[in-house]
Motif scaffolding. Sequence first.
Motif, mmCIF file in Angstrom:
data_model
loop_
_atom_site.group_PDB
_atom_site.id
_atom_site.type_symbol
_atom_site.label_atom_id
_atom_site.label_comp_id
_atom_site.label_asym_id
_atom_site.label_seq_id
_atom_site.Cartn_x
_atom_site.Cartn_y
_atom_site.Cartn_z
ATOM 1 N N HIS A 1 0.825 -1.203 0.000
ATOM 2 C CA HIS A 1 0.000 0.000 0.000
ATOM 3 C C HIS A 1 0.868 1.266 0.000
ATOM 4 O O HIS A 1 0.529 2.250 -0.674
ATOM 5 C CB HIS A 1 -0.972 -0.006 1.178
ATOM 6 C CG HIS A 1 -2.064 -1.006 1.026
ATOM 7 N ND1 HIS A 1 -3.044 -0.909 0.064
ATOM 8 C CD2 HIS A 1 -2.329 -2.157 1.683
ATOM 9 C CE1 HIS A 1 -3.872 -1.929 0.144
ATOM 10 N NE2 HIS A 1 -3.451 -2.713 1.128
ATOM 11 N N SER A 2 1.967 1.226 0.703
ATOM 12 C CA SER A 2 2.897 2.346 0.700
ATOM 13 C C SER A 2 3.482 2.550 -0.695
ATOM 14 O O SER A 2 3.579 3.685 -1.182
ATOM 15 C CB SER A 2 4.006 2.100 1.713
ATOM 16 O OG SER A 2 4.967 3.112 1.658
ATOM 17 N N ASP A 3 3.848 1.452 -1.353
ATOM 18 C CA ASP A 3 4.381 1.527 -2.711
ATOM 19 C C ASP A 3 3.350 2.079 -3.689
ATOM 20 O O ASP A 3 3.685 2.853 -4.593
ATOM 21 C CB ASP A 3 4.859 0.155 -3.177
ATOM 22 C CG ASP A 3 6.100 -0.332 -2.443
ATOM 23 O OD1 ASP A 3 6.737 0.491 -1.732
ATOM 24 O OD2 ASP A 3 6.424 -1.525 -2.567
ATOM 25 N N LEU A 4 2.075 1.672 -3.523
ATOM 26 C CA LEU A 4 1.017 2.198 -4.390
ATOM 27 C C LEU A 4 0.874 3.705 -4.243
ATOM 28 O O LEU A 4 0.697 4.421 -5.235
ATOM 29 C CB LEU A 4 -0.321 1.519 -4.072
ATOM 30 C CG LEU A 4 -0.543 0.136 -4.652
ATOM 31 C CD1 LEU A 4 -1.917 -0.387 -4.231
ATOM 32 C CD2 LEU A 4 -0.425 0.124 -6.156
ATOM 33 N N LYS A 5 0.932 4.201 -3.011
ATOM 34 C CA LYS A 5 0.835 5.638 -2.781
ATOM 35 C C LYS A 5 1.982 6.370 -3.460
ATOM 36 O O LYS A 5 1.793 7.408 -4.109
ATOM 37 C CB LYS A 5 0.835 5.949 -1.289
ATOM 38 C CG LYS A 5 -0.472 5.615 -0.597
ATOM 39 C CD LYS A 5 -0.397 5.945 0.876
ATOM 40 C CE LYS A 5 -1.660 5.507 1.592
ATOM 41 N NZ LYS A 5 -1.604 5.766 3.040
ATOM 42 N N LEU B 1 3.728 5.336 -6.015
ATOM 43 C CA LEU B 1 3.536 5.200 -7.454
ATOM 44 C C LEU B 1 2.518 6.226 -7.952
ATOM 45 O O LEU B 1 2.718 6.849 -9.005
ATOM 46 C CB LEU B 1 3.073 3.784 -7.798
ATOM 47 C CG LEU B 1 2.880 3.466 -9.272
ATOM 48 C CD1 LEU B 1 4.185 3.635 -10.039
ATOM 49 C CD2 LEU B 1 2.347 2.053 -9.441
ATOM 50 N N ASN B 2 1.463 6.423 -7.209
ATOM 51 C CA ASN B 2 0.442 7.394 -7.606
ATOM 52 C C ASN B 2 0.981 8.824 -7.605
ATOM 53 O O ASN B 2 0.541 9.648 -8.405
ATOM 54 C CB ASN B 2 -0.787 7.297 -6.688
ATOM 55 C CG ASN B 2 -1.609 6.052 -6.997
ATOM 56 O OD1 ASN B 2 -1.606 5.556 -8.114
ATOM 57 N ND2 ASN B 2 -2.313 5.550 -5.988
ATOM 58 N N THR B 3 1.934 9.121 -6.735
ATOM 59 C CA THR B 3 2.501 10.473 -6.720
ATOM 60 C C THR B 3 3.393 10.690 -7.933
ATOM 61 O O THR B 3 3.592 11.828 -8.353
ATOM 62 C CB THR B 3 3.314 10.739 -5.443
ATOM 63 O OG1 THR B 3 4.406 9.829 -5.371
ATOM 64 C CG2 THR B 3 2.441 10.636 -4.209
ATOM 65 N N LEU B 4 3.918 9.617 -8.511
ATOM 66 C CA LEU B 4 4.782 9.742 -9.704
ATOM 67 C C LEU B 4 3.975 9.876 -10.987
ATOM 68 O O LEU B 4 4.488 10.334 -11.991
ATOM 69 C CB LEU B 4 5.696 8.527 -9.811
ATOM 70 C CG LEU B 4 6.738 8.371 -8.704
ATOM 71 C CD1 LEU B 4 7.483 7.056 -8.858
ATOM 72 C CD2 LEU B 4 7.710 9.535 -8.717
ATOM 73 N N GLN B 5 2.731 9.475 -10.948
ATOM 74 C CA GLN B 5 1.917 9.496 -12.170
ATOM 75 C C GLN B 5 1.231 10.809 -12.387
ATOM 76 O O GLN B 5 1.034 11.635 -11.612
ATOM 77 C CB GLN B 5 0.880 8.377 -12.146
ATOM 78 C CG GLN B 5 1.545 7.031 -12.189
ATOM 79 C CD GLN B 5 0.529 5.883 -12.050
ATOM 80 O OE1 GLN B 5 -0.613 6.097 -11.697
ATOM 81 N NE2 GLN B 5 0.986 4.698 -12.348
#
Length: 78
Positions: free
Chosen positions: A68-72, A74-78
Amino acid sequence: MQLSQFLADPTAQQTQIPAAERNRSHMEHVIYSRGLDIQTKTIRSGSPYSLGLTKTMASHDAAVKQYHSDLKLLNTLQ
């Protein structure tokens, strides 16, 4: 039930293994050195004392939290 049987049984969540202190210490060493998701507790009744074992989901929970931390991130990079 022995340690290997307990680990192999997917339905067993807890067990107590009567053993002398030396053997209880050895089992705890094996559990911790291999990073097994098992909580241990010495049960100080009877003779010999028993090693109480409880399966946990600690590594799974940590992996889910990391996911879940990685998903967050990743979303900030998109």
